[in-house]
Write an enzyme that holds these catalytic residues in place. Structure first.
Site, PDB file in Angstrom:
ATOM      1  N   ASN A 123      29.927 -35.077  -6.998  1.00  0.00           N
ATOM      2  CA  ASN A 123      29.248 -33.898  -7.539  1.00  0.00           C
ATOM      3  C   ASN A 123      29.693 -33.719  -8.993  1.00  0.00           C
ATOM      4  O   ASN A 123      30.793 -33.247  -9.257  1.00  0.00           O
ATOM      5  CB  ASN A 123      29.630 -32.659  -6.701  1.00  0.00           C
ATOM      6  CG  ASN A 123      29.043 -31.383  -7.288  1.00  0.00           C
ATOM      7  OD1 ASN A 123      28.134 -31.435  -8.113  1.00  0.00           O
ATOM      8  ND2 ASN A 123      29.564 -30.240  -6.869  1.00  0.00           N
ATOM      9  N   TRP A 124      28.809 -34.089  -9.906  1.00  0.00           N
ATOM     10  CA  TRP A 124      29.180 -34.031 -11.329  1.00  0.00           C
ATOM     11  C   TRP A 124      29.043 -32.633 -11.914  1.00  0.00           C
ATOM     12  O   TRP A 124      29.364 -32.417 -13.067  1.00  0.00           O
ATOM     13  CB  TRP A 124      28.299 -35.006 -12.129  1.00  0.00           C
ATOM     14  CG  TRP A 124      28.635 -36.441 -11.900  1.00  0.00           C
ATOM     15  CD1 TRP A 124      29.675 -36.946 -11.182  1.00  0.00           C
ATOM     16  CD2 TRP A 124      27.918 -37.577 -12.403  1.00  0.00           C
ATOM     17  NE1 TRP A 124      29.655 -38.321 -11.209  1.00  0.00           N
ATOM     18  CE2 TRP A 124      28.578 -38.730 -11.951  1.00  0.00           C
ATOM     19  CE3 TRP A 124      26.774 -37.728 -13.194  1.00  0.00           C
ATOM     20  CZ2 TRP A 124      28.142 -40.022 -12.271  1.00  0.00           C
ATOM     21  CZ3 TRP A 124      26.334 -39.011 -13.505  1.00  0.00           C
ATOM     22  CH2 TRP A 124      27.010 -40.140 -13.056  1.00  0.00           C
ATOM     23  N   LYS A 125      28.504 -31.718 -11.145  1.00  0.00           N
ATOM     24  CA  LYS A 125      28.303 -30.341 -11.640  1.00  0.00           C
ATOM     25  C   LYS A 125      27.571 -30.396 -12.985  1.00  0.00           C
ATOM     26  O   LYS A 125      26.724 -31.260 -13.171  1.00  0.00           O
ATOM     27  CB  LYS A 125      29.640 -29.614 -11.744  1.00  0.00           C
ATOM     28  CG  LYS A 125      30.473 -29.763 -10.467  1.00  0.00           C
ATOM     29  CD  LYS A 125      31.614 -28.804 -10.415  1.00  0.00           C
ATOM     30  CE  LYS A 125      32.464 -29.107  -9.199  1.00  0.00           C
ATOM     31  NZ  LYS A 125      33.359 -28.040  -8.849  1.00  0.00           N
TER      32      LYS A 125
ATOM     33  N   HIS B 203      26.468 -24.851  -2.366  1.00  0.00           N
ATOM     34  CA  HIS B 203      27.793 -25.071  -2.957  1.00  0.00           C
ATOM     35  C   HIS B 203      28.412 -23.711  -3.284  1.00  0.00           C
ATOM     36  O   HIS B 203      27.701 -22.774  -3.661  1.00  0.00           O
ATOM     37  CB  HIS B 203      27.659 -25.921  -4.229  1.00  0.00           C
ATOM     38  CG  HIS B 203      28.997 -26.382  -4.742  1.00  0.00           C
ATOM     39  ND1 HIS B 203      29.791 -25.573  -5.513  1.00  0.00           N
ATOM     40  CD2 HIS B 203      29.676 -27.537  -4.570  1.00  0.00           C
ATOM     41  CE1 HIS B 203      30.913 -26.229  -5.798  1.00  0.00           C
ATOM     42  NE2 HIS B 203      30.863 -27.419  -5.230  1.00  0.00           N
TER      43      HIS B 203
ATOM     44  N   GLU C 211      29.897 -22.611  -5.733  1.00  0.00           N
ATOM     45  CA  GLU C 211      29.592 -22.089  -7.086  1.00  0.00           C
ATOM     46  C   GLU C 211      28.204 -21.447  -7.105  1.00  0.00           C
ATOM     47  O   GLU C 211      27.979 -20.467  -7.810  1.00  0.00           O
ATOM     48  CB  GLU C 211      29.720 -23.223  -8.114  1.00  0.00           C
ATOM     49  CG  GLU C 211      31.190 -23.563  -8.350  1.00  0.00           C
ATOM     50  CD  GLU C 211      31.461 -24.999  -8.740  1.00  0.00           C
ATOM     51  OE1 GLU C 211      30.534 -25.707  -9.188  1.00  0.00           O
ATOM     52  OE2 GLU C 211      32.627 -25.429  -8.587  1.00  0.00           O
TER      53      GLU C 211
ATOM     54  N   GLU D  26      34.200 -27.137   2.396  1.00  0.00           N
ATOM     55  CA  GLU D  26      34.851 -27.026   1.100  1.00  0.00           C
ATOM     56  C   GLU D  26      35.496 -25.651   0.969  1.00  0.00           C
ATOM     57  O   GLU D  26      34.841 -24.693   0.522  1.00  0.00           O
ATOM     58  CB  GLU D  26      33.821 -27.175  -0.020  1.00  0.00           C
ATOM     59  CG  GLU D  26      33.114 -28.501  -0.031  1.00  0.00           C
ATOM     60  CD  GLU D  26      32.698 -28.859  -1.454  1.00  0.00           C
ATOM     61  OE1 GLU D  26      33.227 -29.849  -1.971  1.00  0.00           O
ATOM     62  OE2 GLU D  26      31.888 -28.141  -2.045  1.00  0.00           O
TER      63      GLU D  26
ATOM     64  N   GLY E 202      38.527 -27.451  -7.252  1.00  0.00           N
ATOM     65  CA  GLY E 202      38.975 -27.462  -8.643  1.00  0.00           C
ATOM     66  C   GLY E 202      40.360 -26.870  -8.820  1.00  0.00           C
ATOM     67  O   GLY E 202      40.759 -26.517  -9.926  1.00  0.00           O
TER      68      GLY E 202
ATOM     69  N   SER F 246      39.494 -30.722  -4.366  1.00  0.00           N
ATOM     70  CA  SER F 246      40.643 -31.376  -5.007  1.00  0.00           C
ATOM     71  C   SER F 246      41.004 -32.722  -4.371  1.00  0.00           C
ATOM     72  O   SER F 246      42.184 -33.051  -4.205  1.00  0.00           O
ATOM     73  CB  SER F 246      41.861 -30.440  -5.023  1.00  0.00           C
ATOM     74  OG  SER F 246      41.574 -29.302  -5.804  1.00  0.00           O
TER      75      SER F 246
ATOM     76  N   GLY G 147      34.447 -33.494  -6.697  1.00  0.00           N
ATOM     77  CA  GLY G 147      34.030 -32.916  -7.968  1.00  0.00           C
ATOM     78  C   GLY G 147      34.734 -33.602  -9.121  1.00  0.00           C
ATOM     79  O   GLY G 147      34.352 -34.691  -9.546  1.00  0.00           O
ATOM     80  N   GLY G 148      35.790 -32.986  -9.611  1.00  0.00           N
ATOM     81  CA  GLY G 148      36.489 -33.470 -10.811  1.00  0.00           C
ATOM     82  C   GLY G 148      36.805 -34.961 -10.795  1.00  0.00           C
ATOM     83  O   GLY G 148      36.560 -35.673 -11.785  1.00  0.00           O
TER      84      GLY G 148
HETATM   85  C1  PEP Z   1      33.218 -29.569  -5.537  1.00  0.00           C
HETATM   86  O1  PEP Z   1      32.865 -28.966  -6.540  1.00  0.00           O
HETATM   87  O2  PEP Z   1      32.404 -29.704  -4.617  1.00  0.00           O
HETATM   88  C2  PEP Z   1      34.566 -30.094  -5.474  1.00  0.00           C
HETATM   89  C3  PEP Z   1      34.987 -30.553  -4.330  1.00  0.00           C
HETATM   90  O3  PEP Z   1      35.288 -30.067  -6.626  1.00  0.00           O
HETATM   91  P1  PEP Z   1      36.760 -30.672  -6.859  1.00  0.00           P
HETATM   92  O4  PEP Z   1      36.792 -32.022  -6.218  1.00  0.00           O
HETATM   93  O5  PEP Z   1      36.905 -30.740  -8.338  1.00  0.00           O
HETATM   94  O6  PEP Z   1      37.725 -29.729  -6.219  1.00  0.00           O
END
Ligand code: PEP
Length: 237
Positions: A7-9, A92, A94, A161, A167, A201, A222-223
């Site tokens: 997930n590149w957001k 999600h 967010e 999640e 994050g 994370s 994500g990150g």
């Molecule tokens: C996400 O945004 O779905 C996510 C899991 O982010 P991160 O891996 O950065 O915690």
């Protein structure tokens, strides 16, 4: 086959998306045995992130709740599918937190995905406050309500999640994930084609342990998915 979703957001214009795809393509060769890879770029970078050889699939990060019409700025599920998306991330945290998306809207988005032939990756997870108040189980039940009208015969991906892990640099423990997995599977039983992912994370360092102990069907990242090398390292874990 484990599923790994990047997930590149709101990151990566077309150039960096193309560079990522080229690097990933070079390093995975014919693909990674036992891993299904999915990239979820912004709509504008879908084309740039595509793999002509089909070694990974595309997802969008959101779809409109409506089918078509006067909804300035929205992108419909049919448009995303037409642009090459096989999957769509829905709900999600967010989107829930920053854009006020809730159960009824998310139920409509899931329906739109079905009409367009995309598999939803439906995200659920408790906040830190809900966890501290021992409301994790109730929160997951409430969020899974959005699937009530969704035919159980359809393939579905649910991503657990926990909001406090996204994050944060601190993932849930494999034991937390294992408990959530059992709970989600119970609530959604008897779905025929259900895959449950963990997200929050995830890094190349913790991916193997998270997967092994929790018996999750994959990871939503994500990150750590912004670099091709680290996304690949997670999928190889
Ligand atoms: C996400 O945004 O779905 C996510 C899991 O982010 P991160 O891996 O950065 O915690």
């Amino acid at each position: 086959m484990k599923l790994f979703v990047a997930n590149w957001k709101m990151h990566k214009t077309r150039g960096p998306a193309r560079d990522f795809a080229a690097e990933l393509g070079r390093s995975i060769g014919d693909g990674i045995a036992g891993a299904e890879l999915v990239l979820a770029p912004a709509f504008t970078a879908l084309d740039a992130a595509r793999d002509e050889r089909g070694r990974w699939r595309l997802a969008c990060q959101n779809v409109a709740a409506e089918t078509e019409g006067a909804f300035t700025g929205e992108v419909s599920a049919a448009m995303a599918a037409d642009a090459g998306c096989r999957y769509a991330i829905v709900g999600h945290s967010e989107r829930r937190r920053l854009f006020g998306e809730d159960g009824p809207v998310l139920a409509k988005k899931i329906e739109r995905c079905r009409e367009a032939g995309m598999t939803p990756i439906y995200c659920i997870g408790e906040t830190a406050e809900e966890r501290d108040a021992s409301l994790t189980a109730i929160t997951l039940v409430r969020q899974l309500d959005a699937l009530i009208a969704d035919a159980p015969s359809r393939p579905l991906v649910v991503a657990y999640e926990p909001v406090w892990a996204i994050g944060a640099g601190r993932s849930a423990t494999p034991a937390d994930c294992a408990a959530a997995r059992v709970h989600i599977a119970e609530i959604l039983s008897p779905r025929q084609s259900l895959r449950i992912l963990y997200g929050g994370s995830v890094t190349p360092e913790n991916a193997r342990e998270l997967l092994e102990i929790s018996r999750m069907d994959g990871l939503l990242i994500g990150g750590a998915s912004l670099s091709a090398a680290s996304f690949e390292a997670i999928a190889r874990a």
